[in-house]
Motif scaffolding. Structure first.
Motif, PDB file in Angstrom:
ATOM      1  N   SER A   1       0.810  -1.068  -0.037  1.00 52.67           N
ATOM      2  CA  SER A   1      -0.037   0.095   0.101  1.00 52.67           C
ATOM      3  C   SER A   1       0.827   1.285  -0.100  1.00 52.67           C
TER       4      SER A   1
ATOM      5  N   GLU B   1       1.831   3.417 -13.871  1.00 51.89           N
ATOM      6  CA  GLU B   1       1.359   2.395 -14.947  1.00 51.89           C
ATOM      7  C   GLU B   1       0.941   2.722 -16.015  1.00 51.89           C
TER       8      GLU B   1
ATOM      9  N   GLY C   1      -3.854  -4.349  -0.820  1.00 49.27           N
ATOM     10  CA  GLY C   1      -3.383  -2.979  -0.918  1.00 49.27           C
ATOM     11  C   GLY C   1      -3.414  -2.340  -2.118  1.00 49.27           C
TER      12      GLY C   1
ATOM     13  N   ASP D   1      -8.204   1.361  -0.394  1.00 52.18           N
ATOM     14  CA  ASP D   1      -8.969   1.621   0.949  1.00 52.18           C
ATOM     15  C   ASP D   1     -10.409   1.721   0.800  1.00 52.18           C
TER      16      ASP D   1
HETATM   17  O1  KG4 Z   1      -4.062   0.662   0.252  1.00 52.11           O
HETATM   18  P1  KG4 Z   1      -4.244   2.190  -0.251  1.00 52.11           P
HETATM   19  O2  KG4 Z   1      -5.617   2.565  -0.896  1.00 52.11           O
HETATM   20  O3  KG4 Z   1      -3.885   3.328   0.965  1.00 52.11           O
HETATM   21  C1  KG4 Z   1      -3.001   2.832   1.957  1.00 52.11           C
HETATM   22  O4  KG4 Z   1      -3.247   1.831   2.832  1.00 52.11           O
HETATM   23  O5  KG4 Z   1      -1.888   3.341   1.883  1.00 52.11           O
HETATM   24  O6  KG4 Z   1      -2.998   2.365  -1.306  1.00 52.11           O
HETATM   25  C2  KG4 Z   1      -2.661   3.269  -1.934  1.00 52.11           C
HETATM   26  C3  KG4 Z   1      -1.581   3.275  -2.751  1.00 52.11           C
HETATM   27  C4  KG4 Z   1      -0.909   4.560  -3.383  1.00 52.11           C
HETATM   28  O7  KG4 Z   1       0.544   4.796  -2.954  1.00 52.11           O
HETATM   29  C5  KG4 Z   1      -1.172   4.485  -4.836  1.00 52.11           C
HETATM   30  O8  KG4 Z   1      -0.025   5.116  -5.460  1.00 52.11           O
HETATM   31  C6  KG4 Z   1      -0.654   3.022  -4.866  1.00 52.11           C
HETATM   32  O9  KG4 Z   1      -1.465   2.250  -3.985  1.00 52.11           O
HETATM   33  N1  KG4 Z   1      -1.373   2.683  -6.244  1.00 52.11           N
HETATM   34  C7  KG4 Z   1      -0.903   2.027  -7.229  1.00 52.11           C
HETATM   35  C8  KG4 Z   1      -1.860   1.497  -8.333  1.00 52.11           C
HETATM   36  N2  KG4 Z   1      -2.911   2.056  -7.884  1.00 52.11           N
HETATM   37  C9  KG4 Z   1      -3.093   2.494  -6.630  1.00 52.11           C
HETATM   38  N3  KG4 Z   1       0.391   1.682  -7.358  1.00 52.11           N
HETATM   39  C10 KG4 Z   1       0.790   1.090  -8.643  1.00 52.11           C
HETATM   40  N4  KG4 Z   1       0.000   0.632  -9.554  1.00 52.11           N
HETATM   41  C11 KG4 Z   1      -1.301   1.117  -9.638  1.00 52.11           C
HETATM   42  N5  KG4 Z   1      -2.232   0.848 -10.416  1.00 52.11           N
END
Ligand code: KG4
Ligand code: ZN
Length: 383
Positions: free
Chosen positions: A144, A192, A288, A320
């Motif tokens: 995450s 991405e 995540g 989330d």
């Molecule tokens: O789990 P999350 O919604 O929130 C936390 O618990 O931190 O994760 C958010 C993270 C962000 O850093 C975002 O850039 C990443 O997930 N993220 C991705 C993609 N979509 C969201 N990272 C790589 N590729 C993606 N397609």
């Protein structure tokens, strides 16, 4: 082996998530997701990261309507709920406080049982909403914006920490690299997208700690590090700007994004495969926000091969959301667990049931959660 499903039937459970910048609520009844609302907060984009004060105030404004809409979509009245679960940590303390206090007041007022939930354990449960067979034993890769954890789950509630990041989380690295490349925030989806039109290999980036050359019994063997990779991109970007100006960097962004993504995913896939080898468990769960990355899922599936089993949450359940909170809450409530009104927001809440292999370097899992703060917020006056 504990499988999620009908055994958890406690009646409809309300799950509330407000640990960062998504304000979300869901009503889950057994395996059926009856209503699910996720309100995002666009105000942070202008700052290039989550501003804690803005997030907390937005949750205050959003929570009533988000819960009401989730009940409305579920077609249920408040009196039909059987319990409430809320993310109690880790996360941004102001954001967490809104959810925790809202849930405490609601549960107390309605005489409903309440249980506080660990945000990363909720990410681990997300797959089981869509596929009840996504249960232990499994190797879980949680990636995450604040955490990178590799765990082995023997059963729900009993987790062995196999590896964690020593510095930046995987999502944090995507976000910071995207910012350096001028791709805006959140960075993961932008990287991405750019990478899809670029070529990995034109630039040469490190694969940090890919194979530390240590014995597999060493407790740091499956740890990660993304900070040096992020710095390597920044140095390449600076070289390009010095050599050919901003135009040279802009032209190189797709190839830089492709190489960065390849490097980060190489490490994630490689370490997960090592975890599969060490544990002998070929069932892998991703969780995540970074699990939204289609290339990660594709590469993991290829690496695991036909003998492996891979579970990837759908995009809405990867980032989330309240549904994953409701899912853990249903399980914990069905076991008779309750949090009293003394439940508090804890920004560095320990992962319940997580045991660490002894090792001097291991900081507490959960300590990097604040990493998504924007630099603006870090320097802004606090009240
Ligand atoms: O789990 P999350 O919604 O929130 C936390 O618990 O931190 O994760 C958010 C993270 C962000 O850093 C975002 O850039 C990443 O997930 N993220 C991705 C993609 N979509 C969201 N990272 C790589 N590729 C993606 N397609
Ligand atoms: Zn999360």
């Amino acid at each position: 082996m504990t499988r999620p499903g009908a055994g958890w039937r406690t009646g409809p459970v309300l799950g509330i998530e407000s640990s960062c910048d998504e304000c979300s609520a869901a009503v889950l009844d057994g395996d059926r997701l009856l209503g699910h609302v996720i309100a995002t907060q666009d105000a942070h984009a202008a700052f290039g990261g989550v501003v804690p004060e803005i997030a907390a105030r937005a949750h205050l404004r959003q929570m009533d309507a988000v819960v009401a809409a989730s009940l409305d979509r579920a077609g249920l009245g408040v009196s039909e709920l059987a319990g409430v679960g809320v993310t109690a940590g880790p996360g941004l303390v102001g954001s967490l406080l809104v959810g925790v206090n809202w849930a405490k007041a609601f549960a107390f007022g309605r005489g409903l049982p309440l249980v506080g939930i660990h945000h990363m354990e909720a990410h681990l449960f997300a797959n089981s909403i869509e596929d009840p067979s996504a249960g232990p034993p499994f190797v879980g890769l949680l990636v995450s914006g604040g955490h990178t954890l590799l765990v082995f789950a023997r059963e729900w509630g009993r987790y062995e920490l196999l590896g964690e990041t020593r510095d930046d989380a995987a999502g944090e690295a995507f976000d910071k690299v995207a910012r350096r490349l001028g791709l805006g925030w959140p960075g993961g989806p932008a990287i991405e997208r750019e990478a899809a039109s670029g070529t990995a290999g034109r630039f040469d980036l490190p694969r940090p700690m890919l194979d530390p050359g240590q014995d597999a019994s060493d407790s740091s063997y499956l740890d990660f590090s993304f900070s040096g990779l992020k710095t390597a991109v920044a140095l390449l970007a600076a070289d390009l700007e010095e050599g050919g100006g901003p135009g040279a960097l802009a032209a190189a962004v797709p190839d830089l994004a492709a190489e960065f993504q390849a490097a980060a995913l190489d490490v994630l896939v490689h370490k997960t495969l090592r975890a599969v080898q060490i544990t002998g468990c070929r069932r892998v769960l991703l969780g995540g926000g970074v699990a939204r990355n289609g290339v990660l899922a594709e590469r993991m599936r290829t690496a695991l091969g036909t003998a492996g089993e891979l579970f990837v949450p759908s995009p809405r359940l990867a980032t989330d959301n309240g549904a994953m909170v409701a899912r853990v809450a249903a399980w914990r409530l069905s076991r008779g667990e309750r949090s009293g009104l003394g439940l508090n927001a804890d920004p560095s809440l320990a992962f319940p049931g997580l045991t660490r292999t002894p090792g001097a370097h291991r900081a507490g899992a959960g300590s990097r959660r604040d990493a998504r703060r924007s630099p603006v917020a870090d320097t802004a006056p606090t009240r």
